[in-house]
Design a protein around this motif. Structure first.
Motif, PDB file in Angstrom:
ATOM      1  N   LYS A 224       0.836  -1.211   0.000  1.00 34.39           N
ATOM      2  CA  LYS A 224       0.000   0.000   0.000  1.00 34.39           C
ATOM      3  C   LYS A 224       0.867   1.256   0.000  1.00 34.39           C
ATOM      4  O   LYS A 224       0.540   2.250   0.640  1.00 34.39           O
ATOM      5  N   SER A 225       1.951   1.230  -0.725  1.00 40.81           N
ATOM      6  CA  SER A 225       2.950   2.297  -0.630  1.00 40.81           C
ATOM      7  C   SER A 225       2.458   3.668  -1.091  1.00 40.81           C
ATOM      8  O   SER A 225       2.991   4.686  -0.654  1.00 40.81           O
ATOM      9  N   ALA A 226       1.455   3.734  -1.967  1.00 38.55           N
ATOM     10  CA  ALA A 226       0.965   5.040  -2.453  1.00 38.55           C
ATOM     11  C   ALA A 226      -0.293   5.509  -1.733  1.00 38.55           C
ATOM     12  O   ALA A 226      -0.738   6.639  -1.957  1.00 38.55           O
ATOM     13  N   GLU A 227      -0.847   4.656  -0.886  1.00 35.86           N
ATOM     14  CA  GLU A 227      -2.148   5.001  -0.300  1.00 35.86           C
ATOM     15  C   GLU A 227      -2.098   6.255   0.552  1.00 35.86           C
ATOM     16  O   GLU A 227      -1.249   6.398   1.426  1.00 35.86           O
ATOM     17  N   TYR A 228      -3.031   7.157   0.231  1.00 37.29           N
ATOM     18  CA  TYR A 228      -3.264   8.437   0.902  1.00 37.29           C
ATOM     19  C   TYR A 228      -2.229   9.504   0.572  1.00 37.29           C
ATOM     20  O   TYR A 228      -2.111  10.507   1.269  1.00 37.29           O
ATOM     21  N   LEU A 229      -1.527   9.324  -0.550  1.00 36.52           N
ATOM     22  CA  LEU A 229      -0.680  10.394  -1.053  1.00 36.52           C
ATOM     23  C   LEU A 229      -1.532  11.620  -1.408  1.00 36.52           C
ATOM     24  O   LEU A 229      -1.040  12.750  -1.430  1.00 36.52           O
ATOM     25  N   GLU A 230      -2.829  11.387  -1.639  1.00 34.18           N
ATOM     26  CA  GLU A 230      -3.743  12.497  -1.925  1.00 34.18           C
ATOM     27  C   GLU A 230      -3.968  13.395  -0.719  1.00 34.18           C
ATOM     28  O   GLU A 230      -4.588  14.463  -0.828  1.00 34.18           O
ATOM     29  N   ARG A 231      -3.469  13.025   0.448  1.00 32.42           N
ATOM     30  CA  ARG A 231      -3.539  13.906   1.619  1.00 32.42           C
ATOM     31  C   ARG A 231      -2.646  15.127   1.471  1.00 32.42           C
ATOM     32  O   ARG A 231      -2.813  16.114   2.180  1.00 32.42           O
ATOM     33  N   VAL A 232      -1.691  15.028   0.535  1.00 27.78           N
ATOM     34  CA  VAL A 232      -0.780  16.157   0.340  1.00 27.78           C
ATOM     35  C   VAL A 232      -0.778  16.676  -1.099  1.00 27.78           C
ATOM     36  O   VAL A 232      -0.624  17.873  -1.322  1.00 27.78           O
ATOM     37  N   MET A 233      -1.013  15.824  -2.092  1.00 24.50           N
ATOM     38  CA  MET A 233      -0.955  16.254  -3.482  1.00 24.50           C
ATOM     39  C   MET A 233      -2.353  16.598  -4.006  1.00 24.50           C
ATOM     40  O   MET A 233      -3.293  15.823  -3.832  1.00 24.50           O
ATOM     41  N   TYR A 234      -2.461  17.760  -4.647  1.00 21.30           N
ATOM     42  CA  TYR A 234      -3.751  18.178  -5.192  1.00 21.30           C
ATOM     43  C   TYR A 234      -3.601  18.918  -6.521  1.00 21.30           C
ATOM     44  O   TYR A 234      -4.586  19.408  -7.084  1.00 21.30           O
ATOM     45  N   VAL A 235      -2.371  19.008  -7.024  1.00 23.59           N
ATOM     46  CA  VAL A 235      -2.135  19.641  -8.326  1.00 23.59           C
ATOM     47  C   VAL A 235      -1.656  18.582  -9.307  1.00 23.59           C
ATOM     48  O   VAL A 235      -0.745  17.811  -9.010  1.00 23.59           O
ATOM     49  N   CYS A 236      -2.285  18.553 -10.464  1.00 25.80           N
ATOM     50  CA  CYS A 236      -1.902  17.619 -11.527  1.00 25.80           C
ATOM     51  C   CYS A 236      -1.059  18.387 -12.546  1.00 25.80           C
ATOM     52  O   CYS A 236      -1.456  19.486 -12.962  1.00 25.80           O
ATOM     53  N   PRO A 237       0.077  17.858 -12.972  1.00 28.26           N
ATOM     54  CA  PRO A 237       0.899  18.568 -13.960  1.00 28.26           C
ATOM     55  C   PRO A 237       0.220  18.726 -15.308  1.00 28.26           C
ATOM     56  O   PRO A 237       0.618  19.560 -16.114  1.00 28.26           O
ATOM     57  N   ASP A 238      -0.845  17.932 -15.548  1.00 31.28           N
ATOM     58  CA  ASP A 238      -1.558  18.013 -16.827  1.00 31.28           C
ATOM     59  C   ASP A 238      -2.832  18.852 -16.751  1.00 31.28           C
ATOM     60  O   ASP A 238      -3.146  19.585 -17.689  1.00 31.28           O
ATOM     61  N   CYS A 239      -3.576  18.737 -15.635  1.00 36.35           N
ATOM     62  CA  CYS A 239      -4.870  19.448 -15.582  1.00 36.35           C
ATOM     63  C   CYS A 239      -4.989  20.450 -14.441  1.00 36.35           C
ATOM     64  O   CYS A 239      -6.067  20.950 -14.156  1.00 36.35           O
ATOM     65  N   GLY A 240      -3.891  20.756 -13.764  1.00 38.25           N
ATOM     66  CA  GLY A 240      -3.910  21.816 -12.755  1.00 38.25           C
ATOM     67  C   GLY A 240      -4.543  21.386 -11.443  1.00 38.25           C
ATOM     68  O   GLY A 240      -4.346  20.248 -10.984  1.00 38.25           O
ATOM     69  N   LEU A 241      -5.303  22.286 -10.831  1.00 33.68           N
ATOM     70  CA  LEU A 241      -5.971  21.971  -9.569  1.00 33.68           C
ATOM     71  C   LEU A 241      -6.884  20.779  -9.771  1.00 33.68           C
ATOM     72  O   LEU A 241      -7.763  20.798 -10.630  1.00 33.68           O
ATOM     73  N   SER A 242      -6.681  19.750  -8.980  1.00 36.11           N
ATOM     74  CA  SER A 242      -7.409  18.508  -9.196  1.00 36.11           C
ATOM     75  C   SER A 242      -7.584  17.773  -7.874  1.00 36.11           C
ATOM     76  O   SER A 242      -7.307  18.317  -6.796  1.00 36.11           O
ATOM     77  N   GLU A 243      -8.043  16.540  -7.960  1.00 33.50           N
ATOM     78  CA  GLU A 243      -8.108  15.634  -6.812  1.00 33.50           C
ATOM     79  C   GLU A 243      -7.554  14.295  -7.263  1.00 33.50           C
ATOM     80  O   GLU A 243      -7.676  13.912  -8.425  1.00 33.50           O
ATOM     81  N   TRP A 244      -6.948  13.591  -6.319  1.00 35.67           N
ATOM     82  CA  TRP A 244      -6.356  12.294  -6.615  1.00 35.67           C
ATOM     83  C   TRP A 244      -6.960  11.230  -5.727  1.00 35.67           C
ATOM     84  O   TRP A 244      -7.529  11.532  -4.680  1.00 35.67           O
ATOM     85  N   GLU A 245      -6.839   9.998  -6.163  1.00 30.91           N
ATOM     86  CA  GLU A 245      -7.316   8.877  -5.350  1.00 30.91           C
ATOM     87  C   GLU A 245      -6.327   7.720  -5.477  1.00 30.91           C
ATOM     88  O   GLU A 245      -5.910   7.363  -6.578  1.00 30.91           O
ATOM     89  N   TRP A 283       7.460  16.798  -7.312  1.00 26.25           N
ATOM     90  CA  TRP A 283       6.039  17.079  -7.525  1.00 26.25           C
ATOM     91  C   TRP A 283       5.550  18.087  -6.482  1.00 26.25           C
ATOM     92  O   TRP A 283       4.830  19.035  -6.802  1.00 26.25           O
ATOM     93  N   TYR A 284       5.967  17.903  -5.248  1.00 29.25           N
ATOM     94  CA  TYR A 284       5.564  18.767  -4.139  1.00 29.25           C
ATOM     95  C   TYR A 284       6.031  20.205  -4.364  1.00 29.25           C
ATOM     96  O   TYR A 284       5.276  21.165  -4.147  1.00 29.25           O
ATOM     97  N   ARG A 285       7.277  20.397  -4.808  1.00 28.56           N
ATOM     98  CA  ARG A 285       7.793  21.748  -5.083  1.00 28.56           C
ATOM     99  C   ARG A 285       7.075  22.370  -6.271  1.00 28.56           C
ATOM    100  O   ARG A 285       6.815  23.573  -6.293  1.00 28.56           O
ATOM    101  N   TYR A 286       6.775  21.553  -7.278  1.00 30.52           N
ATOM    102  CA  TYR A 286       5.996  22.051  -8.419  1.00 30.52           C
ATOM    103  C   TYR A 286       4.631  22.549  -7.942  1.00 30.52           C
ATOM    104  O   TYR A 286       4.160  23.608  -8.379  1.00 30.52           O
ATOM    105  N   GLN A 287       4.011  21.783  -7.058  1.00 30.49           N
ATOM    106  CA  GLN A 287       2.708  22.171  -6.530  1.00 30.49           C
ATOM    107  C   GLN A 287       2.792  23.523  -5.809  1.00 30.49           C
ATOM    108  O   GLN A 287       1.929  24.381  -5.979  1.00 30.49           O
ATOM    109  N   GLU A 288       3.828  23.723  -4.994  1.00 31.15           N
ATOM    110  CA  GLU A 288       4.006  24.997  -4.298  1.00 31.15           C
ATOM    111  C   GLU A 288       4.180  26.146  -5.292  1.00 31.15           C
ATOM    112  O   GLU A 288       3.590  27.224  -5.123  1.00 31.15           O
ATOM    113  N   LYS A 289       4.995  25.919  -6.331  1.00 32.36           N
ATOM    114  CA  LYS A 289       5.209  26.963  -7.332  1.00 32.36           C
ATOM    115  C   LYS A 289       3.920  27.258  -8.097  1.00 32.36           C
ATOM    116  O   LYS A 289       3.624  28.411  -8.428  1.00 32.36           O
ATOM    117  N   TYR A 290       3.152  26.203  -8.377  1.00 28.53           N
ATOM    118  CA  TYR A 290       1.890  26.366  -9.110  1.00 28.53           C
ATOM    119  C   TYR A 290       0.932  27.259  -8.323  1.00 28.53           C
ATOM    120  O   TYR A 290       0.354  28.208  -8.864  1.00 28.53           O
TER     121      TYR A 290
END
Length: 409
Positions: A224-245, A283-290
């Motif tokens: 389950k190594s990726a589970e709940y990464l959406e607790r911190v990531m919310y920007v998609c490099p392709d579609c911008g502000l988004s949601e992940w699961e 990805w996290y730094r990109y999100q901050e810059k975005y």
């Protein structure tokens, strides 16, 4: 006897702290070793000397790693949330006497308590980041830590934890199998830092505490190594502000369907096409810059994000009062709103003074004399609310769009 005289303060350090430490240390150390498979190097100088111990912050168990290294009781600077749990907080205070501090603000009362403990000969420990890393890289450290060092005038011990993010990322519920270690990397004596400028001293502290878990080149395994990464990531490099699961070791963008696998070596791999970022830290730094490039005025008409969470009012250093089991949490570019049965609380960012994320998915909001705490479900992302608030505050203060900004971490 003069009744007007103030009662003499009881010492912060108590003999019982040493007794409790003796009774519980080995059991806690055994559990910690079994759970985290960590190698901790004992700090031999710590038995009779006192230190101001600075540590990086990677896991919820960091203080236990320090305990395994030190040979005498340590007094930890801890966020106010630990002291607002009613009876449980009173037990913690009795057993280990942590030093309370208000998160994300300059707390002079905490500074005075640290000075008091130091004067009594106690060792004090603090994580200058003030937050656990979400990305595996040491977060921002305030230069004001140098002022506290000079106030205490005791040796500074730098304690660095390596591999903690790989073993147990802040956003995850599971502990992975992998290599982890911790040790005191350097001691700076008072005579040594007295001869330094604040910039020189801060430079050493930052250099010694800085750690990037991808530098270890290890592997950390869990299905389950990726589970709940959406607790911190919310920007998609392709579609911008988004949601992940996330499910298992894969996280999927709910906007464009892009799928990314989280690999044992901490790398990210696109499943349908190459993913732009090699690691979460990128990805996290990109999100901050975005977010730093957004104009808050463009997001004031329509709700940007909406979630569900429980709502409490925190009575600092006492307890929490449940306001609502479930409220709708709504975010715009310049405000938030909490709506539920018999609840409608407006939170304009102009009136909010501090916003901070605690643990994995709790959000503290200071507004006026009130402190509200939101606790969401398993997939609740508190980071985005904090980021939007601090970006709005930065813009209001004149920070240019796209400039490096403090977004709460």
């Amino acid at each position: 006897m003069d009744q007007t005289k103030k009662k003499k303060k009881k010492p912060w350090r108590r003999p019982r702290h040493r007794v409790y430490r003796f009774l519980f240390k080995w059991a806690v150390s055994l559990y910690t070793r079994l759970a985290y498979h960590i190698k901790v190097e004992r700090f031999e100088r710590s038995k009779k000397e006192q230190f101001f111990l600075l540590m990086n912050h990677q896991t919820a168990f960091d203080q236990f790693f320090v305990e395994m290294a030190m040979r005498s009781p340590v007094y930890y600077v801890a966020s106010e949330d630990l002291f607002s749990k009613g009876f449980l907080s009173r037990i913690i205070e009795h057993v280990v006497a942590p030093i309370p501090i208000k998160k994300s603000v300059t707390d002079m009362k905490a500074v005075k308590t640290c000075a008091r403990v130091a004067k009594e000969g106690g060792t004090i420990a603090i994580a200058p980041e003030g937050n656990r890393t979400y990305s595996g890289v040491t977060e921002s450290i305030k230069p004001s830590i140098t002022g506290l060092i000079r106030l205490l005038r005791i040796p500074v011990a730098i304690f660095r934890i390596e591999g903690g993010y790989g073993v147990h990322p802040r956003w995850s519920d599971v502990i992975r199998k992998g290599r982890m270690q911790a040790r005191v990397t350097r001691v700076i004596e008072p005579k040594e830092y007295a001869a330094m400028t604040d910039d020189e001293l801060f430079g050493i502290i930052h250099s010694e505490l800085y750690w990037d878990d991808t530098a270890m080149k290890g592997e950390y395994h869990h299905k389950k190594s990726a589970e709940y990464l959406e607790r911190v990531m919310y920007v998609c490099p392709d579609c911008g502000l988004s949601e992940w699961e996330s499910v298992g070791d894969v996280i999927t963008c709910k906007g464009c369907g892009q799928r990314v696998r989280y690999l044992p070596d901490l790398r990210l791999k696109g499943l349908d096409k190459p993913f732009r970022f090699a690691y979460v830290k990128d990805w996290y730094r990109y999100q901050e810059k975005y977010v730093s490039k957004l104009n808050p005025s463009d997001y004031t008409d329509n709700v940007v994000y909406e979630d569900e969470a429980s709502l409490c009012r925190v009575i600092l250093y006492k307890h929490k009062e449940k306001i609502a089991k479930c409220v709708r949490v709504r975010l715009w570019g310049d405000r938030m709103q909490l709506v539920g049965e018999d609840v409608d609380i407006a939170l304009p960012f102009d009136e909010v003074s501090v916003m901070s994320v605690l643990g994995r998915n709790k959000l503290n909001i200071y507004i006026g004399e009130e402190l509200y705490q939101l606790k969401g479900g398993k997939r609740f992302n508190a980071v985005k609310y904090m980021n939007f608030y601090y970006h709005y505050d930065n813009v209001k203060k004149g920070v240019a769009y796209g400039e490096l900004q403090f977004l709460g971490l």
